[in-house]
Scaffold this motif. Structure first.
Motif, PDB file in Angstrom:
ATOM      1  N   GLU A   1       0.841  -1.194   0.000  1.00 55.64           N
ATOM      2  CA  GLU A   1       0.000   0.000   0.000  1.00 55.64           C
ATOM      3  C   GLU A   1       0.879   1.248   0.000  1.00 55.64           C
ATOM      4  OE1 GLU A   1      -2.701  -0.008   3.275  1.00 55.64           O
ATOM      5  OE2 GLU A   1      -3.762  -1.781   2.563  1.00 55.64           O
ATOM      6  N   PRO A   2       0.370   2.352  -0.532  1.00 55.44           N
ATOM      7  CA  PRO A   2       1.144   3.605  -0.492  1.00 55.44           C
ATOM      8  C   PRO A   2       1.442   4.015   0.951  1.00 55.44           C
ATOM      9  CG  PRO A   2      -0.747   3.830  -1.951  1.00 55.44           C
ATOM     10  CD  PRO A   2      -0.903   2.519  -1.246  1.00 55.44           C
ATOM     11  N   CYS A   3       2.532   4.729   1.149  1.00 54.50           N
ATOM     12  CA  CYS A   3       2.967   5.079   2.505  1.00 54.50           C
ATOM     13  C   CYS A   3       2.059   6.113   3.167  1.00 54.50           C
ATOM     14  CB  CYS A   3       4.408   5.563   2.499  1.00 54.50           C
ATOM     15  SG  CYS A   3       4.675   6.973   1.460  1.00 54.50           S
ATOM     16  N   PHE A   4       1.186   6.790   2.401  1.00 57.32           N
ATOM     17  CA  PHE A   4       0.303   7.769   3.028  1.00 57.32           C
ATOM     18  C   PHE A   4      -1.009   7.147   3.501  1.00 57.32           C
ATOM     19  CE2 PHE A   4      -0.074   8.212  -1.586  1.00 57.32           C
ATOM     20  CZ  PHE A   4      -1.389   7.837  -1.772  1.00 57.32           C
ATOM     21  N   MET A   5      -1.170   5.833   3.341  1.00 55.72           N
ATOM     22  CA  MET A   5      -2.329   5.125   3.881  1.00 55.72           C
ATOM     23  C   MET A   5      -2.094   4.892   5.377  1.00 55.72           C
ATOM     24  SD  MET A   5      -4.433   4.406   1.334  1.00 55.72           S
ATOM     25  CE  MET A   5      -5.356   2.970   1.788  1.00 55.72           C
ATOM     26  N   PRO A   6      -3.166   4.821   6.195  1.00 56.47           N
ATOM     27  CA  PRO A   6      -2.985   4.573   7.631  1.00 56.47           C
ATOM     28  C   PRO A   6      -2.286   3.245   7.889  1.00 56.47           C
ATOM     29  CG  PRO A   6      -5.209   5.318   7.174  1.00 56.47           C
ATOM     30  CD  PRO A   6      -4.559   5.088   5.850  1.00 56.47           C
ATOM     31  N   LYS A   7      -1.325   3.266   8.791  1.00 55.47           N
ATOM     32  CA  LYS A   7      -0.511   2.086   9.101  1.00 55.47           C
ATOM     33  C   LYS A   7      -0.539   1.794  10.592  1.00 55.47           C
ATOM     34  CE  LYS A   7       1.749   1.993   4.997  1.00 55.47           C
ATOM     35  NZ  LYS A   7       1.776   0.912   4.091  1.00 55.47           N
ATOM     36  N   GLY A   8      -0.443   0.531  10.943  1.00 53.16           N
ATOM     37  CA  GLY A   8      -0.317   0.105  12.330  1.00 53.16           C
ATOM     38  C   GLY A   8      -1.634   0.122  13.087  1.00 53.16           C
ATOM     39  N   ASP A   9      -1.547  -0.231  14.385  1.00 52.47           N
ATOM     40  CA  ASP A   9      -2.734  -0.296  15.232  1.00 52.47           C
ATOM     41  C   ASP A   9      -3.329   1.083  15.496  1.00 52.47           C
ATOM     42  OD1 ASP A   9      -2.406  -3.031  15.393  1.00 52.47           O
ATOM     43  OD2 ASP A   9      -1.212  -2.918  17.234  1.00 52.47           O
ATOM     44  N   LYS A  10      -2.470   2.085  15.574  1.00 48.25           N
ATOM     45  CA  LYS A  10      -2.943   3.444  15.849  1.00 48.25           C
ATOM     46  C   LYS A  10      -3.353   4.190  14.590  1.00 48.25           C
ATOM     47  CE  LYS A  10      -0.074   3.957  19.932  1.00 48.25           C
ATOM     48  NZ  LYS A  10       0.989   4.735  20.566  1.00 48.25           N
ATOM     49  N   LYS A  11      -3.247   3.532  13.433  1.00 48.19           N
ATOM     50  CA  LYS A  11      -3.602   4.135  12.132  1.00 48.19           C
ATOM     51  C   LYS A  11      -2.815   5.412  11.887  1.00 48.19           C
ATOM     52  CE  LYS A  11      -6.737   1.024  11.382  1.00 48.19           C
ATOM     53  NZ  LYS A  11      -6.344  -0.129  10.648  1.00 48.19           N
ATOM     54  N   CYS A  12      -1.507   5.347  12.097  1.00 48.01           N
ATOM     55  CA  CYS A  12      -0.624   6.486  11.860  1.00 48.01           C
ATOM     56  C   CYS A  12      -0.510   6.758  10.363  1.00 48.01           C
ATOM     57  CB  CYS A  12       0.758   6.212  12.428  1.00 48.01           C
ATOM     58  SG  CYS A  12       0.769   5.992  14.198  1.00 48.01           S
ATOM     59  N   VAL A  13      -0.347   8.020  10.022  1.00 46.75           N
ATOM     60  CA  VAL A  13      -0.226   8.442   8.634  1.00 46.75           C
ATOM     61  C   VAL A  13       1.103   9.156   8.457  1.00 46.75           C
ATOM     62  CG1 VAL A  13      -1.238   9.880   6.834  1.00 46.75           C
ATOM     63  CG2 VAL A  13      -2.722   8.682   8.423  1.00 46.75           C
ATOM     64  N   PHE A  14       1.847   8.809   7.405  1.00 41.77           N
ATOM     65  CA  PHE A  14       3.098   9.483   7.105  1.00 41.77           C
ATOM     66  C   PHE A  14       2.809  10.748   6.313  1.00 41.77           C
ATOM     67  CE2 PHE A  14       4.589   5.218   7.941  1.00 41.77           C
ATOM     68  CZ  PHE A  14       5.742   5.453   8.661  1.00 41.77           C
ATOM     69  N   ASP A  15       3.348  11.860   6.773  1.00 39.40           N
ATOM     70  CA  ASP A  15       3.231  13.133   6.070  1.00 39.40           C
ATOM     71  C   ASP A  15       4.445  13.242   5.141  1.00 39.40           C
ATOM     72  OD1 ASP A  15       2.407  15.604   5.270  1.00 39.40           O
ATOM     73  OD2 ASP A  15       3.116  16.637   7.074  1.00 39.40           O
ATOM     74  N   VAL A  16       4.256  12.802   3.905  1.00 41.42           N
ATOM     75  CA  VAL A  16       5.345  12.636   2.951  1.00 41.42           C
ATOM     76  C   VAL A  16       5.429  13.862   2.034  1.00 41.42           C
ATOM     77  CG1 VAL A  16       6.216  11.149   1.123  1.00 41.42           C
ATOM     78  CG2 VAL A  16       4.924  10.159   2.984  1.00 41.42           C
ATOM     79  N   PRO A  17       6.627  14.385   1.771  1.00 41.06           N
ATOM     80  CA  PRO A  17       6.749  15.464   0.787  1.00 41.06           C
ATOM     81  C   PRO A  17       6.271  14.987  -0.586  1.00 41.06           C
ATOM     82  CG  PRO A  17       8.777  15.242   2.040  1.00 41.06           C
ATOM     83  CD  PRO A  17       7.910  14.078   2.405  1.00 41.06           C
ATOM     84  N   LEU A  18       5.671  15.884  -1.347  1.00 42.79           N
ATOM     85  CA  LEU A  18       5.104  15.503  -2.646  1.00 42.79           C
ATOM     86  C   LEU A  18       6.150  14.970  -3.616  1.00 42.79           C
ATOM     87  CD1 LEU A  18       2.499  18.351  -3.232  1.00 42.79           C
ATOM     88  CD2 LEU A  18       2.095  16.000  -2.513  1.00 42.79           C
ATOM     89  N   ASP A  19       7.412  15.372  -3.439  1.00 44.88           N
ATOM     90  CA  ASP A  19       8.470  14.873  -4.325  1.00 44.88           C
ATOM     91  C   ASP A  19       8.702  13.375  -4.170  1.00 44.88           C
ATOM     92  OD1 ASP A  19       8.781  17.463  -5.122  1.00 44.88           O
ATOM     93  OD2 ASP A  19      10.553  17.827  -3.887  1.00 44.88           O
ATOM     94  N   TYR A  20       8.339  12.832  -3.020  1.00 45.18           N
ATOM     95  CA  TYR A  20       8.584  11.416  -2.744  1.00 45.18           C
ATOM     96  C   TYR A  20       7.468  10.502  -3.240  1.00 45.18           C
ATOM     97  CZ  TYR A  20      12.364  12.832   0.381  1.00 45.18           C
ATOM     98  OH  TYR A  20      13.507  13.343   0.901  1.00 45.18           O
ATOM     99  N   LEU A  21       6.355  11.071  -3.639  1.00 44.25           N
ATOM    100  CA  LEU A  21       5.241  10.251  -4.101  1.00 44.25           C
ATOM    101  C   LEU A  21       5.531   9.667  -5.480  1.00 44.25           C
ATOM    102  CD1 LEU A  21       2.159  12.414  -3.081  1.00 44.25           C
ATOM    103  CD2 LEU A  21       3.092  10.426  -1.917  1.00 44.25           C
ATOM    104  N   PRO A  22       5.008   8.466  -5.760  1.00 46.14           N
ATOM    105  CA  PRO A  22       5.148   7.910  -7.110  1.00 46.14           C
ATOM    106  C   PRO A  22       4.432   8.802  -8.126  1.00 46.14           C
ATOM    107  CG  PRO A  22       4.393   6.226  -5.568  1.00 46.14           C
ATOM    108  CD  PRO A  22       4.370   7.531  -4.837  1.00 46.14           C
ATOM    109  N   ASP A  23       4.828   8.690  -9.373  1.00 46.33           N
ATOM    110  CA  ASP A  23       4.285   9.561 -10.424  1.00 46.33           C
ATOM    111  C   ASP A  23       2.764   9.506 -10.515  1.00 46.33           C
ATOM    112  OD1 ASP A  23       6.801  10.446 -11.085  1.00 46.33           O
ATOM    113  OD2 ASP A  23       7.099   8.894 -12.602  1.00 46.33           O
ATOM    114  N   LYS A  24       2.175   8.341 -10.277  1.00 49.26           N
ATOM    115  CA  LYS A  24       0.726   8.233 -10.430  1.00 49.26           C
ATOM    116  C   LYS A  24      -0.040   8.963  -9.322  1.00 49.26           C
ATOM    117  CE  LYS A  24       0.151   3.683  -8.263  1.00 49.26           C
ATOM    118  NZ  LYS A  24      -0.342   2.346  -8.498  1.00 49.26           N
TER     119      LYS A  24
END
Length: 108
Positions: free
Chosen positions: A16-39
């Protein structure tokens, strides 16, 4: 990512993309837009803000990701994202060793 245990959340549902909720606490990564895949670059802000909000629940924890200069990953990217990985394959061992060198060389 100030807490090193947050790094382990990247291995929770790695397809899954890294900006999807992860873990038991549903943490979300605040990723810079440059790091996102092209799509996802064209819709990055909309998608990331959608997963970062919750109505009626406690605020979802956000993990800030610092923007750094990206090391050369040409040899690592030869392994596709959906390809199986095994340390018994010499090419995969070399890729793993290269990634370990990259991760150990990144300053905190």
């Amino acid at each position: 990512m100030s807490d090193k245990s947050n790094f382990l959340l990247l291995f929770d549902r790695p397809q899954e993309p890294c900006f999807m909720p992860k873990g038991d606490k549903k943490c979300v990564f605040d990723v810079p837009l440059d790091y996102l895949p092209d799509k996802y670059k064209s819709v990055g802000t909309v998608v990331m803000s959608r997963f970062g909000q919750s109505e009626g629940e406690d605020q979802i924890p956000k993990i800030a990701v610092k923007q750094i200069s990206i090391p050369p990953l040409d040899d690592v990217m030869k392994l596709r994202r959906d390809e199986n990985f095994s340390l018994f394959i010499p090419k995969h061992r070399q890729i793993a060793a290269r990634l370990i060198d990259i991760f150990l060389g990144i300053p905190e």
